[in-house]
Enzyme design. Structure first.
Site, short mmCIF file in Angstrom:
data_model
loop_
_atom_site.label_atom_id
_atom_site.label_comp_id
_atom_site.label_asym_id
_atom_site.label_seq_id
_atom_site.Cartn_x
_atom_site.Cartn_y
_atom_site.Cartn_z
N HIS A 268 52.25 58.81 -95.41
CA HIS A 268 51.34 59.54 -94.52
C HIS A 268 51.45 58.91 -93.13
CE1 HIS A 268 48.11 62.01 -93.30
NE2 HIS A 268 47.08 61.48 -93.95
N HIS A 308 57.86 67.64 -94.94
CA HIS A 308 56.42 67.80 -94.80
C HIS A 308 55.92 68.73 -95.89
CE1 HIS A 308 52.51 68.47 -92.97
NE2 HIS A 308 52.76 67.38 -92.27
N ASP A 364 56.22 62.11 -87.11
CA ASP A 364 56.47 60.67 -87.09
C ASP A 364 57.88 60.29 -86.72
OD1 ASP A 364 53.92 59.83 -87.78
OD2 ASP A 364 54.25 60.35 -89.87
N1 ACO Z 1 64.17 62.45 -97.54
C1 ACO Z 1 64.93 62.87 -98.58
N2 ACO Z 1 64.51 63.76 -99.48
C2 ACO Z 1 63.28 64.26 -99.33
C3 ACO Z 1 62.45 63.90 -98.27
C4 ACO Z 1 62.94 62.96 -97.35
N3 ACO Z 1 62.20 62.55 -96.31
N4 ACO Z 1 61.28 64.55 -98.36
C5 ACO Z 1 61.38 65.31 -99.46
N5 ACO Z 1 62.58 65.14 -100.04
C6 ACO Z 1 63.12 65.86 -101.21
C7 ACO Z 1 62.49 65.38 -102.50
O1 ACO Z 1 63.23 64.33 -103.10
C8 ACO Z 1 62.50 66.64 -103.33
O2 ACO Z 1 63.82 66.83 -103.82
P1 ACO Z 1 64.05 67.42 -105.31
O3 ACO Z 1 63.49 68.80 -105.25
O4 ACO Z 1 65.51 67.36 -105.49
O5 ACO Z 1 63.29 66.53 -106.23
C9 ACO Z 1 62.23 67.74 -102.32
O6 ACO Z 1 62.71 67.22 -101.07
C10 ACO Z 1 60.76 68.11 -102.17
O7 ACO Z 1 60.03 66.92 -101.91
P2 ACO Z 1 58.54 66.66 -102.38
O8 ACO Z 1 58.35 65.19 -102.59
O9 ACO Z 1 58.22 67.57 -103.54
O10 ACO Z 1 57.75 67.16 -101.11
P3 ACO Z 1 56.24 66.85 -100.81
O11 ACO Z 1 55.69 68.04 -100.15
O12 ACO Z 1 55.52 66.36 -102.03
O13 ACO Z 1 56.32 65.60 -99.83
C11 ACO Z 1 56.40 64.28 -97.90
C12 ACO Z 1 56.09 65.66 -98.47
C13 ACO Z 1 55.54 63.21 -98.62
C14 ACO Z 1 56.02 64.25 -96.42
C15 ACO Z 1 57.91 63.96 -98.08
O14 ACO Z 1 58.70 64.93 -97.40
C16 ACO Z 1 58.28 62.55 -97.64
O15 ACO Z 1 58.14 61.61 -98.43
N6 ACO Z 1 58.76 62.38 -96.37
C17 ACO Z 1 59.08 61.08 -95.84
C18 ACO Z 1 57.81 60.37 -95.41
C19 ACO Z 1 57.23 60.96 -94.12
O16 ACO Z 1 57.93 61.17 -93.14
N7 ACO Z 1 55.91 61.16 -94.15
C20 ACO Z 1 55.19 61.65 -92.97
C21 ACO Z 1 54.68 63.03 -93.19
S1 ACO Z 1 53.87 63.61 -91.74
C22 ACO Z 1 52.36 62.85 -91.78
O17 ACO Z 1 51.84 62.47 -92.79
C23 ACO Z 1 51.71 62.66 -90.55
#
Ligand code: ACO
Length: 436
Positions: A268, A308, A364
């Site tokens: 987050h 996201h 971010d």
């Molecule tokens: N890098 C690589 N793969 C990713 C990323 C990433 N940053 N984000 C998602 N994925 C992949 C997952 O592995 C998943 O793949 P799969 O379908 O093969 O299993 C798919 O994309 C969907 O991901 P989920 O985890 O289901 O997406 P969710 O909506 O739950 O997560 C989140 C959103 C937590 C923001 C995620 O994209 C992430 O961890 N990003 C990196 C951390 C980040 O930048 N957070 C800041 C968010 S903005 C904020 O909070 C202000």
């Protein structure tokens, strides 16, 4: 259609049900009438991590993730970032309308006059070790404010509520700045009423021997815009925490502390800190392709600052920040990590793995580079996120308290554990197998 409904046939019993649809949603509680036996609890909806569950009706922030739209109280984020200030947006998010000149003057006055911290809090903060993470200090100190303002427990008294909301918005920069000075072993700097909200924060963090700290206008404005972008983002992890903790009528100080704790996590608000660490670890532009490959192969964790839950296109806040970066770098000099970030974005946006999963840079991805160029250490990044987000948390908290439909937050579960069984005396339990 005047009264839209959803028809459901329960194939276990052959019975049919008509559920009303309102605002594009059915009420999960309407599913409870769907039973096989009259003694059944009724059908539940199972939704881990609330992927498809609206927990409230809100009039604060609108997001269309597919089209990359973000609006506060109806105003597009791009217009607010260009024309407004954090304090004005803070008023807007809480009151629902932009302030007129007199209202803004009063708001500015109220916030400016609540920036001081009780002296006892100063010694409380000095108790932290020199290497304490400033976010840990912020979470604890905000919670400690609850012990200074005992009347804040009267959450249904609108006047008391507003006073403590003002205190929280005003005191967060002071706590943030002092947590930073703590790490440096520098004396705490008291608030300066003559500076802007952001100018005062910069002064409390950076002032050394000079008589008066004068912020650089471009950098002051850049931080103000970053604050506007971070004011609210509807029902995210920290905001849901604020509403959830607040739903037990806990006071706003401990509720904000809980929300800030949720923000602290690397998925987050802690993500901007992780982005910088990741860019440093990559080290140079030529190593970007190998890094992207290792992310796809699951060897390097996630690409921080990408993806996201809601945005499945470019995060509109990332676009504003990207534009602003040039102005900041014209004063501070280009951040050497920018080249790596741009290359990472270019490669990721052309890569099937990221395209298929609709992973774009989020807020971010670039905010950390700007914070770093403004001279803030990475540990301060989530703290800088929390300062403006407190306005959003408080607006959502107040909306929740005034919503007659809301009750204490209490999700259900699907129990998959053991059925009833009898207690076994310790001497009769099977021994643990020895490790070879
Ligand atoms: N890098 C690589 N793969 C990713 C990323 C990433 N940053 N984000 C998602 N994925 C992949 C997952 O592995 C998943 O793949 P799969 O379908 O093969 O299993 C798919 O994309 C969907 O991901 P989920 O985890 O289901 O997406 P969710 O909506 O739950 O997560 C989140 C959103 C937590 C923001 C995620 O994209 C992430 O961890 N990003 C990196 C951390 C980040 O930048 N957070 C800041 C968010 S903005 C904020 O909070 C202000």
């Amino acid at each position: 259609m005047p009264n839209p409904t959803l028809s459901i046939t329960d194939n276990r019993t052959g019975r049919k049900y008509e559920l009303p649809i309102e605002n594009g949603a059915i009420r999960a509680v309407d599913l409870r009438q769907i039973k096989v036996e009259p003694s059944d609890f009724g059908l539940l909806s199972y939704d881990p991590a609330f992927l498809n569950t609206a927990s409230c009706r809100s009039r604060i922030t609108f997001i269309d993730g597919d089209r990359g739209i973000l609006r506060y109280r109806g105003y597009p984020i791009e217009q607010l970032a260009e024309k407004s200030s954090y304090l004005e947006v803070s008023y807007l998010i809480i009151n629902g309308e932009l302030p007129n000149a007199a209202q803004f003057e009063q708001w500015n006055h109220d916030i400016t006059h609540h920036t001081f911290l009780h002296e006892n809090l100063k010694s409380f903060m000095q108790g932290f070790r020199y290497d304490a993470h400033p976010m840990g200090i912020l979470v604890s100190t905000v919670a400690a404010l609850s012990t200074f303002y005992l009347e804040s427990k009267q959450v249904h008294d609108a006047a008391i509520r507003r006073l403590n909301m003002t205190r929280l918005i005003a005191k967060l920069p002071t706590i943030a700045a002092w947590s930073y000075r703590n790490a440096l072993g520098l004396p705490y700097v008291y608030p300066d009423d003559e500076l802007s909200f952001v100018g005062n924060l910069l002064a409390m963090m950076k002032k050394m021997a000079e008589r008066k700290y004068v912020p650089t206008p471009v950098l002051e404005r850049a931080l103000d815009v970053l604050f506007i972008l971070h004011v609210d983002h509807e029902q995210n992890c920290s905001t849901s925490t604020m509403r959830s903790v607040g739903s037990s009528f806990a006071d706003p100080f401990v509720s904000v502390a809980a929300a800030a704790a949720a923000l602290y996590g690397p998925l987050h608000g802690g993500a901007n800190e992780e982005v910088l660490r990741m860019l440093r670890e990559i080290g140079s532009v030529d190593k970007v392709p190998a890094f992207v490959k290792s992310v796809k192969d699951g060897e390097s964790g996630r690409l921080m600052g990408f993806g996201h839950r809601v945005y499945k296109s470019y995060d509109p806040r990332a676009k504003v920040i990207q534009k602003m970066a040039d102005e900041v770098f014209s004063v501070t000099g280009t951040n050497p990590l920018l080249k790596i970030a741009l290359e990472l974005e270019r490669i990721a946006l052309e890569d099937d793995y990221f395209i298929k999963r609709k992973l774009y840079p989020n807020v971010d991805f670039y905010s950390g580079l700007i914070y770093q160029s403004l001279g803030f250490p990475v540990e301060m990044f989530p703290v800088l996120f929390a300062i403006p987000r407190v306005s959003g948390w408080l607006a959502q908290w107040e909306e929740m308290l005034e919503d007659k439909e809301q009750k204490i937050a209490r999700p259900r579960q699907l129990y998959l554990g053991e059925d009833e069984r009898d207690f076994v005396a310790i001497e009769k339990r099977a021994p643990t197998a020895k490790k070879s």
